[in-house]
Motif scaffolding. Structure first.
Motif, PDB file in Angstrom:
ATOM      1  N   GLU A  90      42.106  38.183 -39.033  1.00 56.99           N
ATOM      2  CA  GLU A  90      43.534  38.509 -39.048  1.00 56.99           C
ATOM      3  C   GLU A  90      44.117  38.293 -40.440  1.00 56.99           C
ATOM      4  O   GLU A  90      44.916  39.104 -40.925  1.00 56.99           O
ATOM      5  CB  GLU A  90      44.279  37.666 -38.014  1.00 56.99           C
ATOM      6  N   THR A  91      43.696  37.226 -41.087  1.00 58.88           N
ATOM      7  CA  THR A  91      44.150  36.967 -42.457  1.00 58.88           C
ATOM      8  C   THR A  91      43.659  38.069 -43.396  1.00 58.88           C
ATOM      9  O   THR A  91      44.412  38.570 -44.232  1.00 58.88           O
ATOM     10  CB  THR A  91      43.632  35.594 -42.943  1.00 58.88           C
ATOM     11  N   ALA A  92      42.395  38.451 -43.239  1.00 66.69           N
ATOM     12  CA  ALA A  92      41.828  39.512 -44.083  1.00 66.69           C
ATOM     13  C   ALA A  92      42.540  40.834 -43.841  1.00 66.69           C
ATOM     14  O   ALA A  92      42.805  41.588 -44.788  1.00 66.69           O
ATOM     15  CB  ALA A  92      40.328  39.656 -43.812  1.00 66.69           C
ATOM     16  N   LEU A  93      42.870  41.116 -42.597  1.00 66.70           N
ATOM     17  CA  LEU A  93      43.584  42.354 -42.280  1.00 66.70           C
ATOM     18  C   LEU A  93      44.952  42.364 -42.952  1.00 66.70           C
ATOM     19  O   LEU A  93      45.359  43.374 -43.536  1.00 66.70           O
ATOM     20  CB  LEU A  93      43.738  42.515 -40.767  1.00 66.70           C
ATOM     21  N   GLY A  94      45.646  41.238 -42.929  1.00 67.88           N
ATOM     22  CA  GLY A  94      46.935  41.148 -43.616  1.00 67.88           C
ATOM     23  C   GLY A  94      46.785  41.396 -45.111  1.00 67.88           C
ATOM     24  O   GLY A  94      47.598  42.099 -45.724  1.00 67.88           O
ATOM     25  N   ALA A  95      45.742  40.828 -45.705  1.00 73.68           N
ATOM     26  CA  ALA A  95      45.502  41.030 -47.144  1.00 73.68           C
ATOM     27  C   ALA A  95      45.206  42.492 -47.440  1.00 73.68           C
ATOM     28  O   ALA A  95      45.691  43.039 -48.440  1.00 73.68           O
ATOM     29  CB  ALA A  95      44.349  40.150 -47.614  1.00 73.68           C
ATOM     30  N   LEU A  96      44.442  43.142 -46.594  1.00 75.37           N
ATOM     31  CA  LEU A  96      44.113  44.556 -46.801  1.00 75.37           C
ATOM     32  C   LEU A  96      45.347  45.442 -46.620  1.00 75.37           C
ATOM     33  O   LEU A  96      45.513  46.431 -47.338  1.00 75.37           O
ATOM     34  CB  LEU A  96      42.985  44.993 -45.869  1.00 75.37           C
ATOM     35  N   GLU A  97      46.214  45.096 -45.674  1.00 78.42           N
ATOM     36  CA  GLU A  97      47.453  45.867 -45.491  1.00 78.42           C
ATOM     37  C   GLU A  97      48.363  45.720 -46.712  1.00 78.42           C
ATOM     38  O   GLU A  97      48.961  46.687 -47.161  1.00 78.42           O
ATOM     39  CB  GLU A  97      48.167  45.423 -44.219  1.00 78.42           C
ATOM     40  N   ARG A  98      48.460  44.499 -47.255  1.00 79.43           N
ATOM     41  CA  ARG A  98      49.248  44.299 -48.484  1.00 79.43           C
ATOM     42  C   ARG A  98      48.625  45.081 -49.636  1.00 79.43           C
ATOM     43  O   ARG A  98      49.331  45.686 -50.443  1.00 79.43           O
ATOM     44  CB  ARG A  98      49.321  42.808 -48.839  1.00 79.43           C
ATOM     45  N   ALA A  99      47.295  45.074 -49.698  1.00 79.03           N
ATOM     46  CA  ALA A  99      46.603  45.809 -50.762  1.00 79.03           C
ATOM     47  C   ALA A  99      46.874  47.303 -50.651  1.00 79.03           C
ATOM     48  O   ALA A  99      47.061  47.987 -51.661  1.00 79.03           O
ATOM     49  CB  ALA A  99      45.100  45.538 -50.707  1.00 79.03           C
ATOM     50  N   GLU A 100      46.930  47.809 -49.438  1.00 77.89           N
ATOM     51  CA  GLU A 100      47.222  49.227 -49.246  1.00 77.89           C
ATOM     52  C   GLU A 100      48.622  49.574 -49.748  1.00 77.89           C
ATOM     53  O   GLU A 100      48.812  50.563 -50.463  1.00 77.89           O
ATOM     54  CB  GLU A 100      47.100  49.595 -47.766  1.00 77.89           C
ATOM     55  N   ARG A 101      49.595  48.726 -49.422  1.00 79.29           N
ATOM     56  CA  ARG A 101      50.966  48.970 -49.899  1.00 79.29           C
ATOM     57  C   ARG A 101      51.029  48.896 -51.426  1.00 79.29           C
ATOM     58  O   ARG A 101      51.683  49.718 -52.068  1.00 79.29           O
ATOM     59  CB  ARG A 101      51.940  47.961 -49.276  1.00 79.29           C
ATOM     60  N   GLU A 102      50.327  47.923 -51.995  1.00 84.11           N
ATOM     61  CA  GLU A 102      50.348  47.789 -53.447  1.00 84.11           C
ATOM     62  C   GLU A 102      49.631  48.961 -54.115  1.00 84.11           C
ATOM     63  O   GLU A 102      50.065  49.444 -55.156  1.00 84.11           O
ATOM     64  CB  GLU A 102      49.707  46.466 -53.880  1.00 84.11           C
ATOM     65  N   ALA A 103      48.557  49.440 -53.515  1.00 85.19           N
ATOM     66  CA  ALA A 103      47.849  50.598 -54.066  1.00 85.19           C
ATOM     67  C   ALA A 103      48.759  51.820 -54.083  1.00 85.19           C
ATOM     68  O   ALA A 103      48.769  52.584 -55.056  1.00 85.19           O
ATOM     69  CB  ALA A 103      46.586  50.886 -53.251  1.00 85.19           C
ATOM     70  N   GLU A 104      49.539  51.995 -53.028  1.00 85.18           N
ATOM     71  CA  GLU A 104      50.488  53.115 -52.983  1.00 85.18           C
ATOM     72  C   GLU A 104      51.538  52.968 -54.083  1.00 85.18           C
ATOM     73  O   GLU A 104      51.915  53.954 -54.718  1.00 85.18           O
ATOM     74  CB  GLU A 104      51.146  53.186 -51.605  1.00 85.18           C
ATOM     75  N   TRP A 105      51.996  51.736 -54.323  1.00 87.94           N
ATOM     76  CA  TRP A 105      52.985  51.488 -55.365  1.00 87.94           C
ATOM     77  C   TRP A 105      52.403  51.847 -56.726  1.00 87.94           C
ATOM     78  O   TRP A 105      53.047  52.534 -57.526  1.00 87.94           O
ATOM     79  CB  TRP A 105      53.415  50.016 -55.324  1.00 87.94           C
ATOM     80  N   HIS A 106      51.178  51.392 -57.008  1.00 89.89           N
ATOM     81  CA  HIS A 106      50.536  51.698 -58.284  1.00 89.89           C
ATOM     82  C   HIS A 106      50.336  53.207 -58.448  1.00 89.89           C
ATOM     83  O   HIS A 106      50.579  53.750 -59.528  1.00 89.89           O
ATOM     84  CB  HIS A 106      49.184  50.982 -58.408  1.00 89.89           C
ATOM     85  N   ALA A 107      49.897  53.868 -57.391  1.00 90.86           N
ATOM     86  CA  ALA A 107      49.670  55.315 -57.456  1.00 90.86           C
ATOM     87  C   ALA A 107      50.968  56.050 -57.761  1.00 90.86           C
ATOM     88  O   ALA A 107      50.986  56.987 -58.570  1.00 90.86           O
ATOM     89  CB  ALA A 107      49.064  55.811 -56.144  1.00 90.86           C
TER      90      ALA A 107
END
Length: 133
Positions: A90-107
């Motif tokens: 669950e912790t890893a899933l939260g980190a991956l979801e944050r990473a997805e949002r941040e990747a969209e921001w960078h893109a």
């Protein structure tokens, strides 16, 4: 934009002024873009760590839960480890979801650095550089 909207008494002065301001703005945007690229690279390295952690949890579930259960281990003995791995997942899933949002921001920022820089300057006027010509 102000340089383009100004009235000039001479078209050559207008062309030269706009050219100089464009060069200065380009230099500022290029610096901003380099910072975004560096930030995106740092993000990618950290996101890679998050992906590795998520994969390791998947392997641990297989090795420490499924295989022992398939081998006839007592489910009550394996349940505690399963719960710990579930919390980790669950912790890893939260980190991956944050990473997805941040990747969209960078893109988004990398897709149009001029707009990103302009937005930054509008939001934080104190950061606006003085363009001396």
């Amino acid at each position: 934009m102000l340089a383009r909207e100004q009235q000039y008494g001479n078209s050559s002065v207008e062309v030269e002024t706009v050219k100089q301001i464009d060069a200065l703005v380009f230099d500022k945007v290029r610096t901003y873009e380099a910072a975004i690229v560096e930030s995106a690279a740092d993000f990618a390295a950290n996101a890679g760590d998050d992906m590795t952690a998520a994969k390791e949890i998947g392997f641990a579930l297989a090795e420490e839960v499924r295989q022992p259960l398939d081998g006839g281990a007592d489910p009550n003995a394996v349940a505690k480890r399963f719960e710990a791995l579930r919390r980790d997942a669950e912790t890893a899933l939260g980190a991956l979801e944050r990473a997805e949002r941040e990747a969209e921001w960078h893109a988004e920022k990398l897709a149009d650095p001029y707009t990103g820089y302009s937005t930054l300057m509008q939001r934080y006027p104190i950061l606006r550089p003085a363009l001396a010509i």
